[in-house]
Design a protein around this motif. Structure first.
Motif, PDB file in Angstrom:
ATOM      1  N   PHE A  83       0.835  -1.202   0.000  1.00  0.00           N
ATOM      2  CA  PHE A  83       0.000   0.000   0.000  1.00  0.00           C
ATOM      3  C   PHE A  83       0.871   1.253   0.000  1.00  0.00           C
ATOM      4  CE2 PHE A  83      -2.595   3.008   2.674  1.00  0.00           C
ATOM      5  CZ  PHE A  83      -3.652   3.187   1.790  1.00  0.00           C
ATOM      6  N   ARG A  84       1.881   1.285   0.880  1.00  0.00           N
ATOM      7  CA  ARG A  84       2.732   2.466   0.992  1.00  0.00           C
ATOM      8  C   ARG A  84       3.530   2.707  -0.287  1.00  0.00           C
ATOM      9  NH1 ARG A  84       7.381   3.825   5.612  1.00  0.00           N
ATOM     10  NH2 ARG A  84       8.038   5.781   4.629  1.00  0.00           N
ATOM     11  N   THR A  85       4.108   1.655  -0.825  1.00  0.00           N
ATOM     12  CA  THR A  85       4.924   1.797  -2.039  1.00  0.00           C
ATOM     13  C   THR A  85       4.082   2.297  -3.205  1.00  0.00           C
ATOM     14  OG1 THR A  85       6.449   0.084  -1.306  1.00  0.00           O
ATOM     15  CG2 THR A  85       6.397   0.565  -3.661  1.00  0.00           C
ATOM     16  N   ALA A  86       2.892   1.746  -3.346  1.00  0.00           N
ATOM     17  CA  ALA A  86       2.022   2.145  -4.461  1.00  0.00           C
ATOM     18  C   ALA A  86       1.648   3.618  -4.380  1.00  0.00           C
ATOM     19  CB  ALA A  86       0.777   1.279  -4.484  1.00  0.00           C
ATOM     20  N   LEU A  87       1.561   4.142  -3.159  1.00  0.00           N
ATOM     21  CA  LEU A  87       1.195   5.545  -2.973  1.00  0.00           C
ATOM     22  C   LEU A  87       2.413   6.455  -2.838  1.00  0.00           C
ATOM     23  CD1 LEU A  87      -1.833   5.145  -0.553  1.00  0.00           C
ATOM     24  CD2 LEU A  87      -1.884   5.902  -2.932  1.00  0.00           C
ATOM     25  N   ASN A  88       3.606   5.848  -2.833  1.00  0.00           N
ATOM     26  CA  ASN A  88       4.836   6.621  -2.723  1.00  0.00           C
ATOM     27  C   ASN A  88       4.810   7.536  -1.492  1.00  0.00           C
ATOM     28  OD1 ASN A  88       7.432   7.346  -3.589  1.00  0.00           O
ATOM     29  ND2 ASN A  88       6.677   9.105  -4.740  1.00  0.00           N
ATOM     30  N   ALA A  89       4.353   6.993  -0.370  1.00  0.00           N
ATOM     31  CA  ALA A  89       4.254   7.774   0.869  1.00  0.00           C
ATOM     32  C   ALA A  89       5.622   7.883   1.521  1.00  0.00           C
ATOM     33  CB  ALA A  89       3.267   7.117   1.824  1.00  0.00           C
ATOM     34  N   ASP A  90       6.098   9.106   1.743  1.00  0.00           N
ATOM     35  CA  ASP A  90       7.400   9.285   2.386  1.00  0.00           C
ATOM     36  C   ASP A  90       7.290   9.069   3.897  1.00  0.00           C
ATOM     37  OD1 ASP A  90       6.351  11.665   3.487  1.00  0.00           O
ATOM     38  OD2 ASP A  90       7.296  12.928   1.969  1.00  0.00           O
ATOM     39  N   ASP A  91       8.423   9.134   4.590  1.00  0.00           N
ATOM     40  CA  ASP A  91       8.440   8.841   6.020  1.00  0.00           C
ATOM     41  C   ASP A  91       7.523   9.765   6.809  1.00  0.00           C
ATOM     42  OD1 ASP A  91      10.234   6.814   5.564  1.00  0.00           O
ATOM     43  OD2 ASP A  91      11.998   7.935   6.255  1.00  0.00           O
ATOM     44  N   ALA A  92       7.512  11.050   6.457  1.00  0.00           N
ATOM     45  CA  ALA A  92       6.693  12.004   7.196  1.00  0.00           C
ATOM     46  C   ALA A  92       5.212  11.711   7.008  1.00  0.00           C
ATOM     47  CB  ALA A  92       7.014  13.432   6.754  1.00  0.00           C
ATOM     48  N   ALA A  93       4.796  11.444   5.761  1.00  0.00           N
ATOM     49  CA  ALA A  93       3.392  11.142   5.508  1.00  0.00           C
ATOM     50  C   ALA A  93       2.970   9.864   6.216  1.00  0.00           C
ATOM     51  CB  ALA A  93       3.146  11.012   4.001  1.00  0.00           C
ATOM     52  N   TRP A  94       3.847   8.861   6.182  1.00  0.00           N
ATOM     53  CA  TRP A  94       3.523   7.582   6.826  1.00  0.00           C
ATOM     54  C   TRP A  94       3.373   7.759   8.337  1.00  0.00           C
ATOM     55  CZ3 TRP A  94       1.516   3.652   4.548  1.00  0.00           C
ATOM     56  CH2 TRP A  94       1.520   2.380   5.134  1.00  0.00           C
ATOM     57  N   ALA A  95       4.238   8.563   8.926  1.00  0.00           N
ATOM     58  CA  ALA A  95       4.150   8.822  10.364  1.00  0.00           C
ATOM     59  C   ALA A  95       2.872   9.585  10.708  1.00  0.00           C
ATOM     60  CB  ALA A  95       5.376   9.594  10.842  1.00  0.00           C
ATOM     61  N   ARG A  96       2.512  10.555   9.878  1.00  0.00           N
ATOM     62  CA  ARG A  96       1.261  11.276  10.123  1.00  0.00           C
ATOM     63  C   ARG A  96       0.058  10.341   9.963  1.00  0.00           C
ATOM     64  NH1 ARG A  96       3.644  14.928   6.681  1.00  0.00           N
ATOM     65  NH2 ARG A  96       2.021  14.674   5.083  1.00  0.00           N
ATOM     66  N   GLY A  97       0.099   9.486   8.943  1.00  0.00           N
ATOM     67  CA  GLY A  97      -0.988   8.539   8.760  1.00  0.00           C
ATOM     68  C   GLY A  97      -1.145   7.621   9.956  1.00  0.00           C
ATOM     69  N   ARG A  98      -0.026   7.167  10.499  1.00  0.00           N
ATOM     70  CA  ARG A  98      -0.061   6.321  11.697  1.00  0.00           C
ATOM     71  C   ARG A  98      -0.668   7.097  12.865  1.00  0.00           C
ATOM     72  NH1 ARG A  98       4.876   5.732  12.113  1.00  0.00           N
ATOM     73  NH2 ARG A  98       5.160   3.836  10.893  1.00  0.00           N
ATOM     74  N   GLY A  99      -0.287   8.362  12.982  1.00  0.00           N
ATOM     75  CA  GLY A  99      -0.851   9.186  14.043  1.00  0.00           C
ATOM     76  C   GLY A  99      -2.350   9.380  13.885  1.00  0.00           C
ATOM     77  N   TRP A 100      -2.800   9.596  12.653  1.00  0.00           N
ATOM     78  CA  TRP A 100      -4.234   9.723  12.395  1.00  0.00           C
ATOM     79  C   TRP A 100      -4.966   8.437  12.762  1.00  0.00           C
ATOM     80  CZ3 TRP A 100      -7.592  13.500  11.553  1.00  0.00           C
ATOM     81  CH2 TRP A 100      -7.107  14.747  11.171  1.00  0.00           C
ATOM     82  N   ALA A 101      -4.395   7.305  12.406  1.00  0.00           N
ATOM     83  CA  ALA A 101      -5.032   6.027  12.741  1.00  0.00           C
ATOM     84  C   ALA A 101      -5.140   5.857  14.249  1.00  0.00           C
ATOM     85  CB  ALA A 101      -4.245   4.870  12.123  1.00  0.00           C
ATOM     86  N   LEU A 102      -4.065   6.167  14.965  1.00  0.00           N
ATOM     87  CA  LEU A 102      -4.069   6.015  16.416  1.00  0.00           C
ATOM     88  C   LEU A 102      -5.067   6.970  17.064  1.00  0.00           C
ATOM     89  CD1 LEU A 102      -2.887   4.793  18.990  1.00  0.00           C
ATOM     90  CD2 LEU A 102      -1.084   6.529  18.902  1.00  0.00           C
ATOM     91  N   SER A 103      -5.029   8.236  16.674  1.00  0.00           N
ATOM     92  CA  SER A 103      -5.931   9.223  17.263  1.00  0.00           C
ATOM     93  C   SER A 103      -7.392   8.881  16.989  1.00  0.00           C
ATOM     94  CB  SER A 103      -5.599  10.608  16.696  1.00  0.00           C
ATOM     95  OG  SER A 103      -6.495  11.585  17.187  1.00  0.00           O
ATOM     96  N   THR A 104      -7.681   8.500  15.753  1.00  0.00           N
ATOM     97  CA  THR A 104      -9.059   8.165  15.392  1.00  0.00           C
ATOM     98  C   THR A 104      -9.556   6.959  16.176  1.00  0.00           C
ATOM     99  OG1 THR A 104      -8.689   9.058  13.175  1.00  0.00           O
ATOM    100  CG2 THR A 104     -10.582   7.596  13.466  1.00  0.00           C
ATOM    101  N   ALA A 105      -8.733   5.924  16.253  1.00  0.00           N
ATOM    102  CA  ALA A 105      -9.151   4.707  16.954  1.00  0.00           C
ATOM    103  C   ALA A 105      -9.315   4.947  18.450  1.00  0.00           C
ATOM    104  CB  ALA A 105      -8.142   3.594  16.699  1.00  0.00           C
ATOM    105  N   LEU A 106      -8.434   5.733  19.037  1.00  0.00           N
ATOM    106  CA  LEU A 106      -8.569   6.047  20.458  1.00  0.00           C
ATOM    107  C   LEU A 106      -9.871   6.790  20.729  1.00  0.00           C
ATOM    108  CD1 LEU A 106      -4.903   7.116  21.219  1.00  0.00           C
ATOM    109  CD2 LEU A 106      -6.126   5.256  22.367  1.00  0.00           C
ATOM    110  N   GLY A 107     -10.205   7.741  19.866  1.00  0.00           N
ATOM    111  CA  GLY A 107     -11.464   8.463  20.027  1.00  0.00           C
ATOM    112  C   GLY A 107     -12.663   7.553  19.896  1.00  0.00           C
ATOM    113  N   GLU A 108     -12.610   6.637  18.929  1.00  0.00           N
ATOM    114  CA  GLU A 108     -13.719   5.697  18.740  1.00  0.00           C
ATOM    115  C   GLU A 108     -13.856   4.757  19.929  1.00  0.00           C
ATOM    116  OE1 GLU A 108     -13.435   5.563  13.854  1.00  0.00           O
ATOM    117  OE2 GLU A 108     -12.409   4.056  15.071  1.00  0.00           O
ATOM    118  N   LEU A 109     -12.750   4.266  20.444  1.00  0.00           N
ATOM    119  CA  LEU A 109     -12.818   3.349  21.574  1.00  0.00           C
ATOM    120  C   LEU A 109     -13.373   4.038  22.808  1.00  0.00           C
ATOM    121  CD1 LEU A 109     -12.291   0.595  22.803  1.00  0.00           C
ATOM    122  CD2 LEU A 109      -9.914   1.287  23.212  1.00  0.00           C
TER     123      LEU A 109
END
Length: 302
Positions: A244-270
């Motif tokens: 998924f990451r390679t196909a989207l050419n996501a750099d380290d910063a974008a990948w880290a932000r995406g991980r942060g979005w996933a964590l924040s969103t899931a914590l809010g949902e839980l």
């Protein structure tokens, strides 16, 4: 809150209400069967109308505010995307004690992916990347801001509050460390793009192991493309995330932000749905576990 409701201000919604609304406003469909759709969705109640359609009724005023956006933009986006998305067939008016506009869509076939049990994760990763890339390429002129258009740092207070609220089921030290690692990632420089912003199991349909449709565009709008990287942790096992990451050419910063979005969103949902929506809470716990055991997050931006 009464059984079946997830929000304090949620109106009463049931099969009889849908029958009344259809009979009053779309009598050509009044003879069709109406059946509640079993869904973990939190913003809209869904009812199958006959074999070919679905009625979608917002549960909250916020979700009701998305109806006009969906009717305006989804027909424009649909021809430009590689998988099906909902295209509205009709818009209903407030009536029969129901306070908001509502929609009728064509029914899209397929099933939601089972969390942690994807039959063909590599194929799904490639399909998701193709969809996300196509969405991000669409001309953003006059598009509205996404529901998740803010910088990641703007979610700091809410995310820390959510961590505290679930301290009995989440390792708060590890969660805080992962969140702070994401916050250290550089912000994106560049124009906002179209994002779905809620690519999780309930909003994705698969058939024969492949992506068949993406639904629920309530968060649709312009924002950081990294927000759509949440699909890596919500939908894919660790060994398929690289595809998924390679196909989207996501750099380290974008990948880290995406991980942060996933964590924040899931914590809010839980924290919000742990007692009212067991299916959503289970998905959120899975995502938090995936993020906190992701080897890459331990070395990013230290």
């Amino acid at each position: 809150m009464r059984a079946g409701k997830m929000h304090a201000d949620e109106p009463d919604i049931d099969v009889s209400l849908v029958h009344r609304l259809i009979a009053e406003q779309s009598p050509q469909w009044a003879g069709l069967t109406v059946e509640q759709v079993d869904s973990a969705g939190t913003s809209n109640a869904m009812y199958r109308l006959g074999e070919e359609m679905v009625v979608r009724l917002p549960r909250t005023a916020g979700a009701a505010g998305d109806v006009e956006k969906e009717h305006q933009w989804l027909p424009r986006l649909a021809p430009l995307l590689p998988a099906a998305i909902p295209v509205p067939l009709g818009k209903g008016m407030p009536a029969a004690g129901y306070p908001w506009h509502w929609s009728v869509y064509r029914w899209l076939g397929g099933g939601n992916p089972a969390v942690g049990r994807i039959a063909e994760p590599g194929l799904l990763a490639a399909d998701l990347a193709e969809f996300v890339a196509a969405l991000h390429r669409i001309d953003p002129t006059d598009g509205p801001a996404s529901y998740r258009s803010e910088p990641l740092g703007a979610r700091d207070a809410a995310t820390r509050a959510a961590i505290e609220a679930v301290h009995d089921i989440v390792d708060t030290g590890v969660a805080v460390a992962a969140w702070e690692a994401a916050l250290r990632a550089p912000e994106r420089n560049g124009p906002a793009v179209w994002i779905h912003a809620d690519l999780q199991p309930g909003n994705v349909l698969i058939a024969d192991g492949r992506l068949s449709a993406v639904i629920d565009f309530g968060c649709l709008g312009l924002g950081d493309p990294a927000v759509d990287l949440i699909a890596a942790w919500y939908l894919l096992p660790a060994d398929a995330r690289g595809i998924f990451r390679t196909a989207l050419n996501a750099d380290d910063a974008a990948w880290a932000r995406g991980r942060g979005w996933a964590l924040s969103t899931a914590l809010g949902e839980l924290s919000y749905y742990r007692d009212t929506n067991p299916a959503m809470a289970a998905i959120a716990r899975h995502v938090i576990r995936e993020v906190l055991t992701d080897d890459e997050q331990h070395t990013a931006w230290h």
